[in-house]
Design an enzyme around this catalytic site. Structure first.
Site, mmCIF file in Angstrom:
data_model
loop_
_atom_site.group_PDB
_atom_site.id
_atom_site.type_symbol
_atom_site.label_atom_id
_atom_site.label_comp_id
_atom_site.label_asym_id
_atom_site.label_seq_id
_atom_site.Cartn_x
_atom_site.Cartn_y
_atom_site.Cartn_z
ATOM 1 N N ASN A 9 0.870 -1.170 0.000
ATOM 2 C CA ASN A 9 0.000 0.000 0.000
ATOM 3 C C ASN A 9 0.909 1.223 0.000
ATOM 4 O O ASN A 9 1.479 1.568 1.026
ATOM 5 C CB ASN A 9 -0.891 -0.037 1.252
ATOM 6 C CG ASN A 9 -1.721 1.216 1.418
ATOM 7 O OD1 ASN A 9 -1.801 2.044 0.520
ATOM 8 N ND2 ASN A 9 -2.357 1.356 2.581
ATOM 9 N N TRP A 10 1.056 1.820 -1.173
ATOM 10 C CA TRP A 10 1.975 2.970 -1.277
ATOM 11 C C TRP A 10 1.422 4.212 -0.600
ATOM 12 O O TRP A 10 2.133 5.180 -0.417
ATOM 13 C CB TRP A 10 2.252 3.291 -2.759
ATOM 14 C CG TRP A 10 3.096 2.298 -3.478
ATOM 15 C CD1 TRP A 10 3.667 1.155 -2.972
ATOM 16 C CD2 TRP A 10 3.500 2.366 -4.861
ATOM 17 N NE1 TRP A 10 4.388 0.512 -3.947
ATOM 18 C CE2 TRP A 10 4.301 1.235 -5.117
ATOM 19 C CE3 TRP A 10 3.254 3.262 -5.900
ATOM 20 C CZ2 TRP A 10 4.858 0.989 -6.374
ATOM 21 C CZ3 TRP A 10 3.800 3.022 -7.147
ATOM 22 C CH2 TRP A 10 4.605 1.892 -7.374
ATOM 23 N N LYS A 11 0.134 4.224 -0.294
ATOM 24 C CA LYS A 11 -0.524 5.416 0.261
ATOM 25 C C LYS A 11 -0.276 6.611 -0.674
ATOM 26 O O LYS A 11 -0.156 6.418 -1.883
ATOM 27 C CB LYS A 11 -0.053 5.670 1.697
ATOM 28 C CG LYS A 11 -0.224 4.408 2.557
ATOM 29 C CD LYS A 11 -0.058 4.627 4.013
ATOM 30 C CE LYS A 11 -0.248 3.287 4.735
ATOM 31 N NZ LYS A 11 -0.184 3.421 6.194
ATOM 32 N N HIS A 98 -9.575 1.130 4.673
ATOM 33 C CA HIS A 98 -8.322 1.345 5.410
ATOM 34 C C HIS A 98 -8.598 2.306 6.565
ATOM 35 O O HIS A 98 -9.398 3.244 6.429
ATOM 36 C CB HIS A 98 -7.259 1.915 4.469
ATOM 37 C CG HIS A 98 -5.903 1.911 5.103
ATOM 38 N ND1 HIS A 98 -5.519 2.873 6.000
ATOM 39 C CD2 HIS A 98 -4.873 1.035 5.000
ATOM 40 C CE1 HIS A 98 -4.291 2.594 6.419
ATOM 41 N NE2 HIS A 98 -3.871 1.481 5.830
ATOM 42 N N GLU A 100 -7.037 4.728 7.674
ATOM 43 C CA GLU A 100 -6.823 6.149 7.372
ATOM 44 C C GLU A 100 -8.039 6.737 6.663
ATOM 45 O O GLU A 100 -8.380 7.903 6.853
ATOM 46 C CB GLU A 100 -5.548 6.312 6.527
ATOM 47 C CG GLU A 100 -4.294 6.089 7.378
ATOM 48 C CD GLU A 100 -3.094 5.568 6.621
ATOM 49 O OE1 GLU A 100 -3.075 5.616 5.384
ATOM 50 O OE2 GLU A 100 -2.158 5.080 7.284
ATOM 51 N N GLY A 176 2.115 2.201 10.811
ATOM 52 C CA GLY A 176 3.074 3.296 10.679
ATOM 53 C C GLY A 176 3.751 3.684 11.983
ATOM 54 O O GLY A 176 4.422 4.704 12.058
ATOM 55 N N SER A 216 3.107 -2.132 10.482
ATOM 56 C CA SER A 216 4.546 -2.215 10.779
ATOM 57 C C SER A 216 5.130 -3.591 10.489
ATOM 58 O O SER A 216 6.021 -4.067 11.192
ATOM 59 C CB SER A 216 4.825 -1.796 12.227
ATOM 60 O OG SER A 216 4.449 -0.445 12.417
ATOM 61 N N GLY A 237 2.692 -1.209 4.308
ATOM 62 C CA GLY A 237 2.741 0.217 3.998
ATOM 63 C C GLY A 237 4.172 0.661 3.750
ATOM 64 O O GLY A 237 4.732 0.473 2.670
ATOM 65 N N GLY A 238 4.794 1.213 4.779
ATOM 66 C CA GLY A 238 6.135 1.796 4.664
ATOM 67 C C GLY A 238 7.141 0.910 3.937
ATOM 68 O O GLY A 238 7.864 1.381 3.049
HETATM 69 P P1 PGA Z 1 2.626 0.207 7.696
HETATM 70 O O1 PGA Z 1 1.186 0.430 7.037
HETATM 71 O O2 PGA Z 1 3.162 -1.082 7.139
HETATM 72 O O3 PGA Z 1 3.442 1.403 7.265
HETATM 73 O O4 PGA Z 1 2.434 0.152 9.177
HETATM 74 C C1 PGA Z 1 0.321 -0.647 6.830
HETATM 75 C C2 PGA Z 1 -0.964 -0.140 6.202
HETATM 76 O O5 PGA Z 1 -1.390 0.972 6.526
HETATM 77 O O6 PGA Z 1 -1.574 -0.829 5.362
#
Ligand code: PGA
Length: 254
Positions: A9-11, A98, A100, A176, A216, A237-238
């Site tokens: 997930n590049w966001k 998600h 967010e 995150g 994470s 994500g990251g």
């Molecule tokens: P993260 O994000 O791996 O940076 O914690 C995961 C996500 O939001 O899908």
């Protein structure tokens, strides 16, 4: 056996050129290093979708997805992108729900149920996210929260429709933050989710549903997490913004 998936997930990261070069690296590394026991999905911003699909052509190990889609089929919704438009790029997946989006854009379970319907009706496979906040875990309501997210978000679907859905358990406190759920904490929730699916749709469908862990997740902890019997991969994500890290996570399933 159910499908193992490692989804990135590049966001809201990567300009157009950066996204194409990151994705090219991912495709090449997947070709050389990934066995194919797992499937890789990259969920990019809308601007990249069509180009990434072109770059992935002929590579059966990598698919492309979006990170959101509107609930309406089309119409006067300035700035929005429909499921049909996403599908027309060749993308196969869409992340829905998600945390967010729930937190910053006020997306409710009711809205997400509509988005799921529209995504499925337009041939997209939802990666449907659920998960509790830290406060919900500390007050011991996390199981109730997850149950409600399932009941109101996806349990209205027919068996056939539900069979197209990938679930992602993402504890909000782990996203995150660098704090990962322990593999035991994640496994406990994944078992709970699978039991709820079994109650609603029967054991067979529950056993074939892919349930990802997100929050994470990195190359160091992926082995422990994905080694749990009910964790079928990750939503990353990251660590999906670096091809080496992302592929190393995927290689956990080699
Ligand atoms: P993260 O994000 O791996 O940076 O914690 C995961 C996500 O939001 O899908």
């Amino acid at each position: 056996m159910r499908k193992k998936i490692v989804a990135g997930n590049w966001k809201m990261n990567m300009d157009y050129e950066q996204g194409l070069s990151l994705f090219s690296e991912v495709v090449n590394m997947a070709h050389d290093e990934v066995t194919g026991k797992q499937h890789i999905v990259v969920c990019s911003p809308f601007i990249h979708l069509h180009s990434l699909v072109q770059l992935a052509k002929g590579n059966i190990k990598v698919s492309v997805g979006a990170q959101n889609a509107h609930q309406a089929e089309s119409g006067a919704y300035t700035g929005e992108t429909s499921a049909k438009m996403i599908h027309s790029t060749g993308a196969e997946y869409v992340i829905l729900g998600h945390s967010e989006r729930r937190q910053y854009f006020g997306e409710t379970n009711e809205l997400l149920a509509k988005k799921t319907d529209t995504a499925l009706a337009n041939g997209l496979k939802p990666i449907f996210c659920i998960g509790e906040t830290l406060q919900e875990r500390e007050t011991n309501v996390h199981f109730d929260v997850i149950k409600t997210q399932l009941e109101e978000g996806v349990f209205h679907l027919s068996e056939e429709q539900f069979g197209q859905v990938v679930l992602a358990y993402e504890p909000v406190w782990a996203i995150g933050t660098g704090v990962t759920a322990t593999s035991a904490q994640a496994q406990e929730i994944h078992v709970f989710i699978r039991k709820e699916i079994a109650k609603k749709y029967g054991q067979e469908l529950a056993d074939s549903t892919t349930i990802l862990y997100g929050g994470s997740c990195n190359a160091k902890n992926a082995g422990d997490l994905f080694g749990q019997p009910d964790i079928d991969g990750g939503l990353i994500g990251g660590a999906s913004l670096k091809s080496r890290d992302f592929i190393d996570i995927a290689k956990t399933f080699n």
